[in-house]
Design an enzyme around this catalytic site. Sequence first.
Site, mmCIF file in Angstrom:
data_model
loop_
_atom_site.group_PDB
_atom_site.id
_atom_site.type_symbol
_atom_site.label_atom_id
_atom_site.label_comp_id
_atom_site.label_asym_id
_atom_site.label_seq_id
_atom_site.Cartn_x
_atom_site.Cartn_y
_atom_site.Cartn_z
ATOM 1 N N GLU A 128 -31.797 37.178 -32.770
ATOM 2 C CA GLU A 128 -30.972 35.976 -32.734
ATOM 3 C C GLU A 128 -29.753 36.146 -33.641
ATOM 4 O O GLU A 128 -28.651 35.757 -33.317
ATOM 5 C CB GLU A 128 -31.820 34.775 -33.183
ATOM 6 C CG GLU A 128 -31.130 33.427 -33.027
ATOM 7 C CD GLU A 128 -31.964 32.264 -33.592
ATOM 8 O OE1 GLU A 128 -33.087 32.501 -34.068
ATOM 9 O OE2 GLU A 128 -31.466 31.138 -33.557
ATOM 10 N N SER A 133 -30.686 29.614 -42.254
ATOM 11 C CA SER A 133 -29.494 29.012 -42.863
ATOM 12 C C SER A 133 -28.711 30.061 -43.648
ATOM 13 O O SER A 133 -29.237 31.129 -43.983
ATOM 14 C CB SER A 133 -29.910 27.889 -43.811
ATOM 15 O OG SER A 133 -30.446 28.448 -44.994
ATOM 16 N N ASN A 134 -27.465 29.758 -43.942
ATOM 17 C CA ASN A 134 -26.653 30.728 -44.681
ATOM 18 C C ASN A 134 -27.217 31.015 -46.074
ATOM 19 O O ASN A 134 -27.056 32.120 -46.588
ATOM 20 C CB ASN A 134 -25.199 30.249 -44.748
ATOM 21 C CG ASN A 134 -24.492 30.450 -43.408
ATOM 22 O OD1 ASN A 134 -25.143 30.678 -42.387
ATOM 23 N ND2 ASN A 134 -23.173 30.394 -43.412
ATOM 24 N N GLU A 135 -27.886 30.030 -46.653
ATOM 25 C CA GLU A 135 -28.516 30.287 -47.955
ATOM 26 C C GLU A 135 -29.643 31.310 -47.787
ATOM 27 O O GLU A 135 -29.785 32.234 -48.599
ATOM 28 C CB GLU A 135 -29.074 28.984 -48.548
ATOM 29 C CG GLU A 135 -28.007 28.012 -49.080
ATOM 30 C CD GLU A 135 -27.261 27.266 -47.982
ATOM 31 O OE1 GLU A 135 -27.794 27.184 -46.851
ATOM 32 O OE2 GLU A 135 -26.145 26.775 -48.235
ATOM 33 N N GLN A 190 -37.151 26.583 -27.586
ATOM 34 C CA GLN A 190 -37.771 27.273 -28.723
ATOM 35 C C GLN A 190 -38.522 26.300 -29.617
ATOM 36 O O GLN A 190 -37.904 25.469 -30.285
ATOM 37 C CB GLN A 190 -36.673 27.975 -29.538
ATOM 38 C CG GLN A 190 -37.189 28.697 -30.779
ATOM 39 C CD GLN A 190 -36.050 29.195 -31.659
ATOM 40 O OE1 GLN A 190 -34.929 28.684 -31.588
ATOM 41 N NE2 GLN A 190 -36.307 30.195 -32.483
ATOM 42 N N GLY A 191 -39.821 26.412 -29.646
ATOM 43 C CA GLY A 191 -40.631 25.511 -30.467
ATOM 44 C C GLY A 191 -41.117 26.181 -31.732
ATOM 45 O O GLY A 191 -42.306 26.490 -31.860
ATOM 46 N N SER A 223 -39.442 25.310 -35.294
ATOM 47 C CA SER A 223 -39.321 24.403 -36.442
ATOM 48 C C SER A 223 -40.201 23.169 -36.295
ATOM 49 O O SER A 223 -40.433 22.675 -35.188
ATOM 50 C CB SER A 223 -37.878 23.944 -36.592
ATOM 51 O OG SER A 223 -37.013 25.046 -36.658
HETATM 52 C C1 LIG Z 1 -28.494 21.607 -34.006
HETATM 53 C C2 LIG Z 1 -29.749 22.334 -34.341
HETATM 54 C C3 LIG Z 1 -30.460 22.981 -33.362
HETATM 55 C C4 LIG Z 1 -31.668 23.610 -33.639
HETATM 56 N N1 LIG Z 1 -32.396 24.168 -32.620
HETATM 57 C C5 LIG Z 1 -33.639 24.646 -32.866
HETATM 58 C C6 LIG Z 1 -34.494 25.067 -31.801
HETATM 59 O O1 LIG Z 1 -34.106 25.048 -30.625
HETATM 60 N N2 LIG Z 1 -35.744 25.468 -32.088
HETATM 61 C C7 LIG Z 1 -36.213 25.522 -33.370
HETATM 62 O O2 LIG Z 1 -37.349 25.923 -33.569
HETATM 63 N N3 LIG Z 1 -35.446 25.122 -34.411
HETATM 64 C C8 LIG Z 1 -34.173 24.679 -34.184
HETATM 65 N N4 LIG Z 1 -33.397 24.233 -35.233
HETATM 66 C C9 LIG Z 1 -33.979 24.159 -36.567
HETATM 67 C C10 LIG Z 1 -33.382 25.105 -37.579
HETATM 68 O O3 LIG Z 1 -33.815 26.395 -37.380
HETATM 69 C C11 LIG Z 1 -33.724 24.550 -38.968
HETATM 70 O O4 LIG Z 1 -32.925 23.407 -39.149
HETATM 71 C C12 LIG Z 1 -33.474 25.531 -40.063
HETATM 72 O O5 LIG Z 1 -34.455 26.511 -40.045
HETATM 73 C C13 LIG Z 1 -33.460 24.868 -41.443
HETATM 74 O O6 LIG Z 1 -34.618 24.140 -41.652
HETATM 75 P P1 LIG Z 1 -34.577 22.627 -42.138
HETATM 76 O O7 LIG Z 1 -33.646 21.901 -41.264
HETATM 77 O O8 LIG Z 1 -35.957 22.148 -42.230
HETATM 78 O O9 LIG Z 1 -33.925 22.684 -43.577
HETATM 79 P P2 LIG Z 1 -34.650 23.100 -44.942
HETATM 80 O O10 LIG Z 1 -35.389 24.357 -44.746
HETATM 81 O O11 LIG Z 1 -35.368 21.942 -45.483
HETATM 82 O O12 LIG Z 1 -33.390 23.442 -45.835
HETATM 83 C C14 LIG Z 1 -32.617 22.458 -46.482
HETATM 84 C C15 LIG Z 1 -31.580 23.178 -47.326
HETATM 85 O O13 LIG Z 1 -32.227 23.978 -48.293
HETATM 86 C C16 LIG Z 1 -31.778 25.317 -48.219
HETATM 87 N N5 LIG Z 1 -32.880 26.222 -48.562
HETATM 88 C C17 LIG Z 1 -34.122 26.223 -48.044
HETATM 89 N N6 LIG Z 1 -34.834 27.209 -48.582
HETATM 90 C C18 LIG Z 1 -34.045 27.854 -49.464
HETATM 91 C C19 LIG Z 1 -34.208 28.964 -50.338
HETATM 92 N N7 LIG Z 1 -35.368 29.622 -50.403
HETATM 93 N N8 LIG Z 1 -33.166 29.367 -51.079
HETATM 94 C C20 LIG Z 1 -31.982 28.702 -51.015
HETATM 95 N N9 LIG Z 1 -31.775 27.643 -50.217
HETATM 96 C C21 LIG Z 1 -32.791 27.227 -49.446
HETATM 97 C C22 LIG Z 1 -31.335 25.475 -46.812
HETATM 98 O O14 LIG Z 1 -30.403 26.533 -46.678
HETATM 99 C C23 LIG Z 1 -30.718 24.123 -46.517
HETATM 100 O O15 LIG Z 1 -29.415 24.095 -47.006
HETATM 101 C C24 LIG Z 1 -32.161 23.633 -34.968
HETATM 102 C C25 LIG Z 1 -31.425 23.015 -35.979
HETATM 103 C C26 LIG Z 1 -30.238 22.373 -35.689
HETATM 104 C C27 LIG Z 1 -29.466 21.709 -36.796
#
Ligand SMILES: Cc1cc2nc3c(=O)[nH]c(=O)nc-3n(C[C@H](O)[C@H](O)[C@H](O)COP(=O)(O)OP(=O)(O)OC[C@H]3O[C@@H](n4cnc5c(N)ncnc54)[C@H](O)[C@@H]3O)c2cc1C
Lengths: 398, 382
Positions: free
Chosen positions: A244, A383-385, A126-127, A129
């Site tokens: 999902e 994310s849970n948030e 899945q591409g 992020s």
């Molecule tokens: C092990 C793992 C596997 C993954 N696999 C895939 C994959 O196969 N393909 C893919 O595309 N992606 C994948 N992901 C990516 C995943 O979907 C992202 O990590 C996720 O969407 C969060 O984005 P971020 O890591 O950039 O965190 P950020 O978006 O930068 O968030 C950082 C923190 O801020 C909080 N936050 C952000 N926005 C808000 C808001 N509006 N209100 C309150 N809180 C907020 C978040 O909850 C988090 O706690 C994977 C991630 C992990 C850790």
Amino acid sequence: MDLRFTDEELAFRDEVREFFRTALPDSIRRKMIEGHHPSKDDLVTWSRILNTKGWAVPHWPVEWGGTGWSPVKQYIFRDELQQAPAPEPLAFGVSMVGPVIYTFGNEDQKRRFLPRIANLDDWWCQGFSEPGAGSDLASLKTTAKRDGEYYIVNGQKTWTTLAQHADWIFCLVRTDSTVKKQEGISFLLIDMKTSGITVRPIQTIDGGHEVNEVFFDDVRVPVENLVGQENKGWDYAKFLLGNERVGIARIGISKARLKRVRELASLERIGDVPLIDIPRFREKLAAVEVELKALEMTQLRVVAAESRREKGKPDPASSILKIKGSEIQQATTELLMEVVGPFAMPYHPEEEGRNEPTDGPDWASTAAPTYFNWRKISIYGGSNEIQKNIIAKAILGF
Amino acid sequence: MDFDLSEEQRLLKDSVDRLMADRYGFENRQRYAKEPEGWSRDLWSAYAELGLLALPFDEAHGGFGGGPVETMTIMEAFGRSLTLEPYLATVILGGGLLKQGGSEEQKATYLPQIASGDLRLAFGHTERQSRYDLFHVGTSAQRDGGSFILNGQKSVVLHGDSADKILVTARVAGSRRDRDGIGLFLVDANAPGVSRRGYPTQDGQRAAEVTLESVRVDSGNVIGNPEGALPVVEKVTDIAIAALAAEAIGAMDEMLKLTVDYLKTRKQFNTTIGSFQVLQHRSSEMFIALEQGRSMAMFAAMMAQEQNPEERRKAISAAKVQIGRSGRFVGQQAVQLHGGVGMTMEYKVGHLFKRVTMIDTLFGDADHHLSNLAEAGGLMAA
Ligand SMILES: Cc1cc2nc3c(=O)[nH]c(=O)nc-3n(C[C@H](O)[C@H](O)[C@H](O)COP(=O)(O)OP(=O)(O)OC[C@H]3O[C@@H](n4cnc5c(N)ncnc54)[C@H](O)[C@@H]3O)c2cc1C
């Protein structure tokens, strides 16, 4: 209201349970029980066993290999599979891109890709992020520029799970940067063998290699690999993310892990008393079981409502499943750490064919890595948030 | 009551902080982890030069007579930088056992060697069935004239693989879980019958499985009363718990700092994510957990010197409960608020999270100590 399964559903459950008992290879079952990651081969083997039985993609339309089971039966199947415990079929194929293709793709794409997904002939990743586009996925920057019969793709994806095994990647790419950000995104299917693609591993805190960065440098993608319409990719992505979330409660996995905790806690002793007989521990375990039962009932309510809902529109209540499901799974990993006690400490890198003795009881070595690794489930899949934001807006009307 | 550091303590803090700032950045730390012993010999020498290895010992033994506050200061700095050297194993545990339990001759022989950086020690107490109970000792010590013959196995011996000598508990009399009849022995790591298997721990440190097969220990290497070593062992592990509490505070403090910095710079939805009130509140909760933990780390440092062992143990258990809980909350939230970045080995926050998690499992997790405290009647006198 009758909250019991019907006789037919119970008979179905027994049939499924029996199948998992006999058809799942023992070596894979052991790995799952002990908390090791199944290998690529394991997953391929298991997917083909399911596919031969006709159960690889039960939730798909019947013409593409689905079973036509009711939502309740779909739930029972999944729950039994997780409790077996068997590996879940690769979600990127069967739960993500598969449904997008049969819902929005053209006939050629369906014929070309769907059977290969069901049989795990093609490994998908899945591409979505990117470094700058996580929770705010729509701000993604990877571009696809039309050049005759090709798109030229440039940019970077990250956190791409198991891209190291992948034959194909489905990507969200920007095809129009002059419009509102959600309106310039397209959904592309890209062959990982295309030149210009580089995969770089990212090691996670448990020491494993399951995520990667994927770089695109002038990657030429035939236009026939566009799904649906150009610039409508965001709609397909929302559809996919909704799917999902439904699977993400993973109640069967928590049931299996609690069973394991109970077993190990009766082997582990404090002096002469098994840990399971220590009231503090027992009560903690029971408290998690209460939460899990509540979640299971919530899940069944969502499942039951599914047949009445407009197709393809996920229930916002599925955010409850994601939040609670991840919290409970994480709580089970904490319990396992507690059972293992001082033997959580030794670190054994996970390697195929490794046969050095472990330090401490042989079931101890995966406890801490599982605890560390499972922190991811409250981060990915929205994310849970973000899920709480959805509940606040879509359900509570803030 | 005075919560401020004295002038001397402040100088100590400044010099340790400076050493960490100069030489213990995260990239250096990852490099040190790859050295043959899993930690840096150069830094070990630097600690010796600064007097850190001599800190808790009396001046007569080449030490500086430092107390728990000095130890707390160092450990907090170590926690922040995730140091890898066997300071806890050698100075706090090994040195502590010799200082608290050893004869004048033993102290005069070994403490100066620790202080100069020439002697590294480890402490073997965990056994396959012991969990966190220090009195659960199956390893046997049989009298043979004036010496003892040791047989048994010690697990998860912190830095046991690079130690020159290992202190082990072994049973001279009584049955497996008797509080009496336990001796403490100083075993040469290369003595006949000692075998060691070293391995990395989850938090990037090192430990070893130590097997003792008919290992002869002469009378000069028995530490204290061979049938009554438990009180000393408990006292020293309580001091070690106070030290670990301070280390955990350093690690938590660093996690909070990294998290707040990250929230102030990471942009999503065209704004820094730190502008979301829910994340501000979460950070505030982390801050509260950290400060509650810090208070209990100070309480532990104070009570580590308490003369009444019952009171001391209750206080230390209370601190370990708070540190375990604060550490879990701060660690989990630090990872969560970093998103995917928090999950990678390439970034410091995940390593800090792993360290505080392992600190919880050292010398008893929060639940173990909560049970102990409850059984001892709680903290408030009736
Ligand atoms: C092990 C793992 C596997 C993954 N696999 C895939 C994959 O196969 N393909 C893919 O595309 N992606 C994948 N992901 C990516 C995943 O979907 C992202 O990590 C996720 O969407 C969060 O984005 P971020 O890591 O950039 O965190 P950020 O978006 O930068 O968030 C950082 C923190 O801020 C909080 N936050 C952000 N926005 C808000 C808001 N509006 N209100 C309150 N809180 C907020 C978040 O909850 C988090 O706690 C994977 C991630 C992990 C850790």
